[in-house]
Design a protein around this motif. Sequence first.
Motif, mmCIF file in Angstrom:
data_model
loop_
_atom_site.group_PDB
_atom_site.id
_atom_site.type_symbol
_atom_site.label_atom_id
_atom_site.label_comp_id
_atom_site.label_asym_id
_atom_site.label_seq_id
_atom_site.Cartn_x
_atom_site.Cartn_y
_atom_site.Cartn_z
ATOM 1 N N PRO A 64 21.031 4.283 -5.945
ATOM 2 C CA PRO A 64 21.161 4.603 -7.209
ATOM 3 C C PRO A 64 19.634 4.606 -7.941
ATOM 4 N N VAL A 65 19.509 5.526 -8.852
ATOM 5 C CA VAL A 65 18.401 5.802 -9.944
ATOM 6 C C VAL A 65 17.085 6.043 -8.887
ATOM 7 N N LEU A 66 17.027 5.222 -7.991
ATOM 8 C CA LEU A 66 15.828 5.282 -7.071
ATOM 9 C C LEU A 66 15.643 6.442 -6.130
ATOM 10 N N GLY A 67 16.853 7.039 -5.961
ATOM 11 C CA GLY A 67 16.852 8.143 -5.145
ATOM 12 C C GLY A 67 16.946 7.804 -3.518
ATOM 13 N N VAL A 68 16.360 8.664 -2.711
ATOM 14 C CA VAL A 68 16.280 8.633 -1.182
ATOM 15 C C VAL A 68 15.285 7.348 -0.820
ATOM 16 N N LEU A 69 15.586 6.236 0.087
ATOM 17 C CA LEU A 69 14.923 5.414 0.535
ATOM 18 C C LEU A 69 15.086 5.466 2.002
ATOM 19 N N LYS A 70 13.827 5.287 2.603
ATOM 20 C CA LYS A 70 13.739 5.262 4.035
ATOM 21 C C LYS A 70 13.660 3.644 4.287
ATOM 22 N N LEU A 71 14.893 3.157 4.954
ATOM 23 C CA LEU A 71 15.377 1.762 5.363
ATOM 24 C C LEU A 71 15.148 1.688 6.852
ATOM 25 N N GLY A 72 15.571 2.287 7.456
ATOM 26 C CA GLY A 72 15.596 2.588 9.023
ATOM 27 C C GLY A 72 14.133 2.209 9.658
ATOM 28 N N GLY A 73 14.174 1.314 10.646
ATOM 29 C CA GLY A 73 13.059 0.738 11.066
ATOM 30 C C GLY A 73 12.280 -0.326 10.382
ATOM 31 N N LEU A 74 12.737 -0.666 9.426
ATOM 32 C CA LEU A 74 12.159 -1.727 8.688
ATOM 33 C C LEU A 74 13.249 -3.016 8.991
ATOM 34 N N THR A 75 12.436 -4.117 8.918
ATOM 35 C CA THR A 75 13.070 -5.327 8.917
ATOM 36 C C THR A 75 13.683 -5.647 7.442
ATOM 37 N N ARG A 76 14.535 -6.701 7.552
ATOM 38 C CA ARG A 76 15.053 -7.315 6.335
ATOM 39 C C ARG A 76 14.099 -7.370 5.130
ATOM 40 N N ILE A 77 13.073 -8.253 5.591
ATOM 41 C CA ILE A 77 11.869 -8.538 4.727
ATOM 42 C C ILE A 77 11.306 -7.338 4.210
ATOM 43 N N GLU A 78 11.070 -6.360 4.984
ATOM 44 C CA GLU A 78 10.193 -5.212 4.540
ATOM 45 C C GLU A 78 10.912 -4.502 3.595
ATOM 46 N N ALA A 79 12.284 -4.336 3.946
ATOM 47 C CA ALA A 79 13.148 -3.403 3.106
ATOM 48 C C ALA A 79 13.486 -4.341 1.472
ATOM 49 N N ILE A 80 13.500 -5.722 1.621
ATOM 50 C CA ILE A 80 13.492 -6.164 0.375
ATOM 51 C C ILE A 80 12.392 -6.046 -0.383
ATOM 52 N N ASP A 81 11.021 -6.453 0.220
ATOM 53 C CA ASP A 81 9.878 -5.841 -0.393
ATOM 54 C C ASP A 81 9.810 -4.444 -0.805
ATOM 55 N N LEU A 82 10.457 -3.407 -0.353
ATOM 56 C CA LEU A 82 10.191 -2.100 -0.650
ATOM 57 C C LEU A 82 10.845 -1.975 -1.900
ATOM 58 N N LEU A 83 12.262 -2.327 -2.061
ATOM 59 C CA LEU A 83 13.097 -2.351 -3.100
ATOM 60 C C LEU A 83 12.592 -3.142 -4.336
ATOM 61 N N LYS A 84 11.790 -4.325 -4.150
ATOM 62 C CA LYS A 84 11.382 -5.015 -5.253
ATOM 63 C C LYS A 84 10.045 -4.135 -5.743
ATOM 64 N N ASP A 85 9.442 -3.710 -4.758
ATOM 65 C CA ASP A 85 8.077 -2.973 -5.304
ATOM 66 C C ASP A 85 8.481 -1.715 -6.273
ATOM 67 N N LYS A 86 9.641 -1.125 -5.533
ATOM 68 C CA LYS A 86 10.180 0.150 -6.449
ATOM 69 C C LYS A 86 10.927 -0.278 -7.871
ATOM 70 N N LEU A 87 11.558 -1.485 -8.010
ATOM 71 C CA LEU A 87 11.960 -1.885 -9.210
ATOM 72 C C LEU A 87 11.268 -2.577 -10.019
ATOM 73 N N HIS A 88 10.209 -3.105 -9.849
ATOM 74 C CA HIS A 88 9.182 -4.023 -10.379
ATOM 75 C C HIS A 88 7.787 -3.192 -10.581
ATOM 76 N N PRO A 89 7.418 -3.212 -11.880
ATOM 77 C CA PRO A 89 7.843 -3.569 -13.252
ATOM 78 C C PRO A 89 8.715 -2.672 -13.968
ATOM 79 N N ASN A 90 8.728 -1.386 -13.457
ATOM 80 C CA ASN A 90 9.260 -0.173 -14.357
ATOM 81 C C ASN A 90 10.812 -0.295 -14.850
ATOM 82 N N TYR A 91 11.603 -0.820 -13.819
ATOM 83 C CA TYR A 91 13.081 -1.095 -14.251
ATOM 84 C C TYR A 91 13.423 -2.513 -14.451
ATOM 85 N N LEU A 92 12.864 -3.430 -13.460
ATOM 86 C CA LEU A 92 13.332 -4.798 -13.550
ATOM 87 C C LEU A 92 12.339 -5.618 -13.579
ATOM 88 N N LYS A 93 12.318 -6.712 -14.176
ATOM 89 C CA LYS A 93 11.360 -7.904 -14.169
ATOM 90 C C LYS A 93 12.042 -8.946 -13.102
#
Length: 219
Positions: A64-93
């Motif tokens: 939602p909102v962010l569109g297509v994200l490539k999560l395959g091949g990522l570890t959990r930590i890498e996927a979490i970091d990717l989402l945080k980078d996409k969300l902060h600071p433009n959408y959420l603090k």
Amino acid sequence: MSNDYQLTFKPDDLLQIIISSKDVKAALPFNLPVLASSPSAISAQGIPKLQSYLIDGKGEVEFPVLGVLKLGGLTRIEAIDLLKDKLHPNYLKDPIVNIIITNFKVTVIGDVRNSRVFQVENERVTIFDAIGMAGDLNISGVRENVTVIREEFNKKNKYVIDLRSNNIMTSPVYYLQQNDLIYIEQNTSRIQDAAYTRSTGLFISLASVLISLITVITR
């Protein structure tokens, strides 16, 4: 040698991704709506259930909102970091991201007490945990030649390990990944016994037929 456990997301994984923040309303658009499952005997209204994201064959999800994200091949930590980078600071603090695989499963087949597919709630599962869920090896199971089939980078890889080895905890398959298949083979004496039993049964059947024919002919 250490064995750092790193779970990697793969195509066909179902992920529950929950985004939270101090600003609850601002985080709502980044979460899938909650659905009510079928009513149960206890509750006529059903139990609320979070929707999941399916990782497609390209390793992507539609978020939602962010569109297509490539999560395959990522570890959990890498996927979490990717989402945080996409969300902060433009959408959420200071967003908080939680990711859970809802269809984590392993398969144990061969010379064990209970061959089947096991749904695993705890994603940190060892090969001994899986064999334990299968009721342990039968006495004829080969412990020194256990095969683990794992899909990696769209390719099936085979690992052969010795459960008796002191180095097993450093094996890349000591901690299992989702959809791993464990195969336990029978020892040769058990296979030979089975072949002997089949041959003996066939011999007895043929002997019975011959005796019957001789009896009919000599009357």
